[in-house]
Design a protein around this motif. Structure first.
Motif, PDB file in Angstrom:
ATOM      1  N   ALA A  56       0.859  -1.187   0.000  1.00 19.53           N
ATOM      2  CA  ALA A  56       0.000   0.000   0.000  1.00 19.53           C
ATOM      3  C   ALA A  56       0.890   1.229   0.000  1.00 19.53           C
ATOM      4  CB  ALA A  56      -0.916   0.008   1.220  1.00 19.53           C
ATOM      5  N   ILE A 169      -8.454  -2.016   7.107  1.00 21.76           N
ATOM      6  CA  ILE A 169      -7.808  -0.801   6.618  1.00 21.76           C
ATOM      7  C   ILE A 169      -8.633   0.383   7.118  1.00 21.76           C
ATOM      8  CG2 ILE A 169      -7.112   0.493   4.562  1.00 21.76           C
ATOM      9  CD1 ILE A 169      -7.854  -3.127   4.084  1.00 21.76           C
ATOM     10  N   SER A 200      -4.846   2.114  -3.128  1.00 21.51           N
ATOM     11  CA  SER A 200      -3.428   1.737  -3.256  1.00 21.51           C
ATOM     12  C   SER A 200      -3.132   0.382  -2.625  1.00 21.51           C
ATOM     13  CB  SER A 200      -2.536   2.797  -2.593  1.00 21.51           C
ATOM     14  OG  SER A 200      -2.493   2.624  -1.170  1.00 21.51           O
ATOM     15  N   PHE A 201      -4.086  -0.088  -1.825  1.00 17.62           N
ATOM     16  CA  PHE A 201      -3.903  -1.337  -1.079  1.00 17.62           C
ATOM     17  C   PHE A 201      -4.121  -2.533  -1.981  1.00 17.62           C
ATOM     18  CE2 PHE A 201      -5.366  -4.886   1.469  1.00 17.62           C
ATOM     19  CZ  PHE A 201      -4.498  -4.886   2.541  1.00 17.62           C
TER      20      PHE A 201
END
Length: 205
Positions: A56, A169, A200-201
């Motif tokens: 990430a 998250i 982005s993870f």
């Protein structure tokens, strides 16, 4: 082999305790309000956890904390900035938990207030509410998404279960009561950053 029901109940309590951040008490007057500012491109750090479980792009270099509790290992990756906190928690079990996904996610939703930062007790009770609840596919993975609003905090949460692992998250912002009333542009910046971080993870294949 699946996890016994008793273990799942214990697991839910463990997760809630792991995600609760204690608020510091001080006899001194509170500091000036922290007003959120989005990270710049220079602040962003591409990060992969040491086990290769996920990657990430954090808004800074995350700190790592590892806890082992019986058959469960917790790994916390956290970035604290002025007015916000970004975090990934990976809980890994000895056996698969996918067959219990609905039950686990239901427990998390029911106790969502224990998954977020809370104001100091001196401010009294602070009932919050879920304002966002949806499911989204990101980078080929399905996430259960919650948005939780209290007086001082707003927290974006995403949950994903695969195999033996639960991923949590989260991105939050403090002084929510000030931001939502007087700073709509900052609220938009915060929501955009939370979305950027989640997108982005990626979980390793």
């Amino acid at each position: 082999m699946t996890i016994p029901r008793a273990m799942l109940i214990g697991f839910a309590g463990l997760l809630l305790a792991a995600l609760t951040v204690a608020q510091e008490r001080s006899p001194q007057p509170p500091p000036p309000p922290l007003i959120y500012s989005a990270p710049s491109d220079a602040d962003l750090v591409e990060f992969s956890d040491p086990s290769g479980s996920f990657k990430a792009t954090f808004p800074g270099r995350p700190t790592e904390v590892v806890h082992n509790s019986g058959s469960i290992q917790e790994r916390h990756y956290t970035v604290v900035r002025s007015g916000s906190m970004t975090r990934v928690i990976v809980l890994e079990f000895q056996d698969t938990i996918e067959s219990r996904s609905s039950e686990i996610l239901g427990n998390l939703r029911k106790n969502v207030s224990s998954l977020t930062r809370n104001p100091p007790k001196e401010l009294g009770e602070n009932p919050g509410k879920i304002t966002v609840e949806t499911v989204s596919e990101i980078n080929g993975q399905t996430f259960d998404l919650l948005g939780y609003e209290s007086t001082m905090f707003f927290t974006h949460l995403a949950f994903h279960i695969t195999g033996k692992k639960l991923y949590v998250i989260s991105t939050d912002v403090t002084n929510w009561h000030i931001l939502k009333q007087f700073h709509p542009k900052i609220v938009n910046n915060f929501n955009s950053e939370a979305d950027r971080f989640l997108r982005s993870f990626a979980i390793a294949k």
